[in-house]
Structure formats: structure tokens, C-alpha cells
Design a protein around this motif. Structure first.
Motif, PDB file in Angstrom:
ATOM      1  N   GLU A  29      73.693  32.084  87.447  1.00 39.16           N
ATOM      2  CA  GLU A  29      72.816  33.153  87.948  1.00 39.16           C
ATOM      3  C   GLU A  29      71.636  32.565  88.725  1.00 39.16           C
ATOM      4  N   ASN A  30      71.041  31.495  88.191  1.00 36.20           N
ATOM      5  CA  ASN A  30      69.927  30.839  88.882  1.00 36.20           C
ATOM      6  C   ASN A  30      70.385  30.261  90.215  1.00 36.20           C
ATOM      7  N   LYS A  31      71.592  29.716  90.228  1.00 37.55           N
ATOM      8  CA  LYS A  31      72.144  29.148  91.458  1.00 37.55           C
ATOM      9  C   LYS A  31      72.312  30.239  92.505  1.00 37.55           C
ATOM     10  N   ARG A  32      72.773  31.406  92.072  1.00 42.70           N
ATOM     11  CA  ARG A  32      72.945  32.533  92.995  1.00 42.70           C
ATOM     12  C   ARG A  32      71.599  33.025  93.521  1.00 42.70           C
ATOM     13  N   ILE A  33      70.594  33.064  92.632  1.00 42.77           N
ATOM     14  CA  ILE A  33      69.263  33.514  93.029  1.00 42.77           C
ATOM     15  C   ILE A  33      68.669  32.573  94.081  1.00 42.77           C
ATOM     16  N   LEU A  34      68.837  31.270  93.867  1.00 44.61           N
ATOM     17  CA  LEU A  34      68.277  30.299  94.803  1.00 44.61           C
ATOM     18  C   LEU A  34      68.983  30.351  96.147  1.00 44.61           C
ATOM     19  N   PRO A  39      67.390  23.373 100.850  1.00 49.20           N
ATOM     20  CA  PRO A  39      68.133  22.736 101.924  1.00 49.20           C
ATOM     21  C   PRO A  39      69.516  22.196 101.543  1.00 49.20           C
ATOM     22  N   GLY A  40      69.677  21.700 100.322  1.00 49.11           N
ATOM     23  CA  GLY A  40      70.947  21.082  99.975  1.00 49.11           C
ATOM     24  C   GLY A  40      71.552  21.631  98.707  1.00 49.11           C
ATOM     25  N   LYS A  41      72.864  21.470  98.600  1.00 49.30           N
ATOM     26  CA  LYS A  41      73.573  21.984  97.430  1.00 49.30           C
ATOM     27  C   LYS A  41      73.200  21.210  96.170  1.00 49.30           C
ATOM     28  N   LYS A  42      73.062  19.898  96.273  1.00 51.64           N
ATOM     29  CA  LYS A  42      72.739  19.080  95.099  1.00 51.64           C
ATOM     30  C   LYS A  42      71.354  19.432  94.560  1.00 51.64           C
ATOM     31  N   ILE A  43      70.391  19.574  95.452  1.00 53.16           N
ATOM     32  CA  ILE A  43      69.032  19.930  95.035  1.00 53.16           C
ATOM     33  C   ILE A  43      69.013  21.317  94.412  1.00 53.16           C
ATOM     34  N   ARG A  44      69.730  22.259  95.033  1.00 56.91           N
ATOM     35  CA  ARG A  44      69.799  23.626  94.494  1.00 56.91           C
ATOM     36  C   ARG A  44      70.375  23.627  93.085  1.00 56.91           C
ATOM     37  N   ASN A  45      71.447  22.883  92.885  1.00 57.75           N
ATOM     38  CA  ASN A  45      72.081  22.844  91.570  1.00 57.75           C
ATOM     39  C   ASN A  45      71.176  22.189  90.527  1.00 57.75           C
ATOM     40  N   GLN A  46      70.486  21.122  90.900  1.00 62.29           N
ATOM     41  CA  GLN A  46      69.586  20.455  89.959  1.00 62.29           C
ATOM     42  C   GLN A  46      68.427  21.368  89.565  1.00 62.29           C
ATOM     43  N   ILE A  47      67.851  22.052  90.534  1.00 59.94           N
ATOM     44  CA  ILE A  47      66.729  22.949  90.238  1.00 59.94           C
ATOM     45  C   ILE A  47      67.202  24.152  89.431  1.00 59.94           C
TER      46      ILE A  47
END
Length: 70
Positions: A29-34, A39-47
Motif C-alpha cells: 500500500e505504501n509503495k502504491r501511495i508513493l 525517482p527510482g524503484k529501489k529508493i521507493r521500495n526502501q522508503i
């Protein structure tokens, strides 16, 4: 990946939380919200994972506080 996150990840997560975006305990859900905010998929997933951890920890802390007040 371990539990240690860089200062950039933690700073970005706190800034996003302070903007009033409602995050959940669910990583997906957080991944979808972000979405496309980052800028990047790896950063998005980590955050997204870090936010899931912090939301879960906040809820546990809140429950312990309520129990101690009773």
C-alpha cells in the motif's frame, strides 16, 4: 536488506510523513501511495518498507502508552 537505512531514506520518510500523507503498515500500500513521487524503484521500495516499519512501531508505542495510563 537489513534494518539499517541511510540518512537520506530516514530524512525523506520523515518529510513525507510530515506532509500529512497517510501511510499504513502494509508495504504494498505504501509503495502504491508513493507511486511516481520518487525517482527510482529501489529508493521507493526502501522508503515504503521503512514507512511500514515506522507506522507499525508507532502503533505499538501508542498501545503501550495507553496500557500504562490505565
Amino acid at each position: 536488506m537489513g534494518k539499517i537505512k541511510s540518512k537520506l531514506m530516514r530524512r525523506t520518510a520523515t518529510e513525507l510523513k510530515s506532509k500529512g500523507i497517510a501511510f499504513t503498515e502494509a508495504f504494498a500500500e505504501n509503495k502504491r501511495i508513493l507511486g511516481n513521487l520518487l525517482p527510482g524503484k529501489k529508493i521507493r521500495n526502501q522508503i515504503a518498507g521503512l514507512l511500514a516499519q515506522t507506522v507499525k512501531a508507532d502503533k505499538i508505542r501508542e498501545m503501550k502508552l495507553q496500557k500504562s495510563m490505565k
